[in-house]
Design an enzyme around this catalytic site. Structure first.
Site, mmCIF file in Angstrom:
data_model
loop_
_atom_site.group_PDB
_atom_site.id
_atom_site.type_symbol
_atom_site.label_atom_id
_atom_site.label_comp_id
_atom_site.label_asym_id
_atom_site.label_seq_id
_atom_site.Cartn_x
_atom_site.Cartn_y
_atom_site.Cartn_z
ATOM 1 N N SER A 157 -9.128 -6.335 -6.773
ATOM 2 C CA SER A 157 -8.891 -5.787 -5.430
ATOM 3 C C SER A 157 -9.694 -6.525 -4.359
ATOM 4 O O SER A 157 -10.895 -6.781 -4.516
ATOM 5 C CB SER A 157 -9.262 -4.301 -5.393
ATOM 6 O OG SER A 157 -9.171 -3.834 -4.067
ATOM 7 N N THR B 247 -4.906 2.621 -5.531
ATOM 8 C CA THR B 247 -3.975 1.547 -5.869
ATOM 9 C C THR B 247 -3.421 1.781 -7.272
ATOM 10 O O THR B 247 -3.641 2.834 -7.877
ATOM 11 C CB THR B 247 -4.643 0.168 -5.657
ATOM 12 O OG1 THR B 247 -3.654 -0.839 -5.849
ATOM 13 C CG2 THR B 247 -5.808 -0.082 -6.603
ATOM 14 N N LYS C 241 -1.033 5.580 -7.259
ATOM 15 C CA LYS C 241 -0.519 5.863 -5.914
ATOM 16 C C LYS C 241 0.459 7.044 -5.861
ATOM 17 O O LYS C 241 0.542 7.727 -4.855
ATOM 18 C CB LYS C 241 0.188 4.620 -5.344
ATOM 19 C CG LYS C 241 -0.772 3.525 -4.911
ATOM 20 C CD LYS C 241 0.011 2.277 -4.528
ATOM 21 C CE LYS C 241 -0.331 1.837 -3.150
ATOM 22 N NZ LYS C 241 0.368 0.626 -2.712
ATOM 23 N N ASP D 134 4.305 12.840 6.279
ATOM 24 C CA ASP D 134 5.745 12.655 6.066
ATOM 25 C C ASP D 134 6.032 11.274 5.486
ATOM 26 O O ASP D 134 6.880 11.116 4.613
ATOM 27 C CB ASP D 134 6.506 12.799 7.395
ATOM 28 C CG ASP D 134 6.520 14.243 7.859
ATOM 29 O OD1 ASP D 134 6.176 15.127 7.046
ATOM 30 O OD2 ASP D 134 6.864 14.486 9.035
ATOM 31 N N ASN E 57 -1.673 5.628 -0.368
ATOM 32 C CA ASN E 57 -2.691 4.598 -0.611
ATOM 33 C C ASN E 57 -4.010 4.932 0.076
ATOM 34 O O ASN E 57 -4.992 4.215 -0.085
ATOM 35 C CB ASN E 57 -2.206 3.214 -0.167
ATOM 36 C CG ASN E 57 -2.020 3.106 1.333
ATOM 37 O OD1 ASN E 57 -2.041 4.105 2.052
ATOM 38 N ND2 ASN E 57 -1.833 1.899 1.812
ATOM 39 N N ASP F 276 1.023 1.536 4.070
ATOM 40 C CA ASP F 276 1.625 0.234 3.748
ATOM 41 C C ASP F 276 2.684 -0.167 4.777
ATOM 42 O O ASP F 276 2.762 -1.335 5.181
ATOM 43 C CB ASP F 276 2.264 0.254 2.354
ATOM 44 C CG ASP F 276 1.242 0.053 1.249
ATOM 45 O OD1 ASP F 276 0.156 -0.487 1.529
ATOM 46 O OD2 ASP F 276 1.530 0.444 0.101
ATOM 47 N N ALA G 261 6.818 -1.366 -3.348
ATOM 48 C CA ALA G 261 6.506 -1.896 -2.019
ATOM 49 C C ALA G 261 7.726 -1.851 -1.104
ATOM 50 O O ALA G 261 7.612 -1.638 0.109
ATOM 51 C CB ALA G 261 5.987 -3.327 -2.143
ATOM 52 N N GLY H 111 1.886 -12.629 3.597
ATOM 53 C CA GLY H 111 1.697 -11.230 3.198
ATOM 54 C C GLY H 111 0.266 -10.725 3.273
ATOM 55 O O GLY H 111 0.033 -9.515 3.158
#
Ligand code: NAP
Length: 278
Positions: free
Chosen positions: A19, A66, A70, A82, A91, A107, A137, A245
């Site tokens: 991480s 993570t 999650k 929501d 997360n 995210d 994702a 990213g």
């Protein structure tokens, strides 16, 4: 908590050694002169609930969560935002002074802020989006693209049933395309996203035909190891605006840090260098 308690936060996962979050939050704590700590914690599924219920007693104000926890943490939270409910995963947890646990998913926020910072002329509703991949994702990406007003989202996934399931959940703005014809999604698409793990170090390379990129389209890859993926290189060759990213990871951390440590941190080049260790 008394006024002189040192706030603690961290990230829970299994494994956790990879991480980048400790470097990220450590940089913000240091550069903002905040007395607090951010700690990586390897926690198994069977210990997850016990650890989460105990941490507030030790001075923790919240944690990031993570893989593989999650989804599970949604069941431990008293309040789920929501967007976390829609995405089906959290997360970021906030431990409130009243003992309640608040779960959020940042995210999608990180994804959109990264595009806004990396492609300042990006207009979400300028045309359709093309999204490759329908895993965890992708859920955050789809929810946030819908939220910012993208009119049509073309979605292709190797396992088509997962893309069909997302369409059933997220609605008619999603048009599912066959994986074998995924390259066709690029036609006139003004936003293009790779949410698959293809192209990541140690994984298969991205091989769908990428000759249909529209010049000027905004193209991003959630994979950030390496930073310049084949996907982004092909987009750049076609005259697209590319956004790597890593920024999504950096931006998704902002809301948690602000809630835990009381100041809104900035995502800048110094943070990127600190996280990359350069
Ligand atoms: P996931 O739930 O495991 O989904 C993986 C996705 O990749 C699925 O769509 C899967 O298709 C596809 N895929 C895997 N191998 C493939 C192959 N050989 N050919 C075609 N498709 C393949 O993973 P995730 O959590 O969504 O994460 C996806 C990627 O995003 C990872 O690289 C992760 O590191 C990255 N990520 C980055 C950020 C960020 O902050 N930048 C945040 C989250 C995730 P199937 O459904 O057919 O298996």
């Amino acid at each position: 908590m008394s006024d002189n308690t040192i706030p603690l936060a961290g990230v829970i996962g299994d494994p956790i050694g990879h991480s980048l979050s400790p470097r990220l939050h450590g940089h913000w704590l240091r550069t903002n002169g905040i007395i607090g700590h951010y700690i990586p914690m390897q926690v198994t599924n069977e210990n997850l609930e016990h650890v989460i219920r105990t941490l507030p007693m030790a001075g923790f104000v919240g944690v990031n969560v993570t893989i593989p926890h999650k989804e599970t943490v949604l069941n431990l939270a008293d309040t789920v935002t929501d967007r976390a409910a829609l995405i089906g995963a959290a997360n970021t947890l906030i431990f409130r002074p009243d003992g309640k646990i608040y779960a959020d998913n940042t995210d999608g926020y990180g994804f959109i802020e990264n595009l806004r910072q990396g492609a300042s002329d990006w207009v979400p509703d300028a045309g359709p989006a093309a999204v490759f991949g329908a895993g965890g994702a992708a859920r955050a990406v789809l929810a946030s693209l819908i939220d910012v007003g993208v009119p049509e989202i073309r979605l292709a996934n190797r396992t088509r049933a997962r893309a069909d399931a997302l369409r059933a959940e997220f609605g008619n703005r999603i048009k599912v395309c066959d994986w074998l014809q995924a390259g066709n999604m690029l036609d006139e698409a003004t936003t293009v996203v790779n949410t698959t793990s293809l192209g990541m170090v140690g994984k298969t390379e991205f091989r769908a035909p990428l000759d249909g990129f529209k010049p000027g389209a905004v193209v991003t890859d959630l994979v950030y190891t390496p930073l310049r993926t084949h996907f982004l290189e092909e987009a750049e060759k076609a005259g697209c605006v590319t956004v790597d990213g890593l920024g999504m990871l950096l931006h998704q951390a902002v809301p948690g840090f602000e809630r835990w440590f009381g100041m809104r941190p900035v995502v800048d080049d110094a943070l990127r260098s600190a996280v990359l260790g350069i």
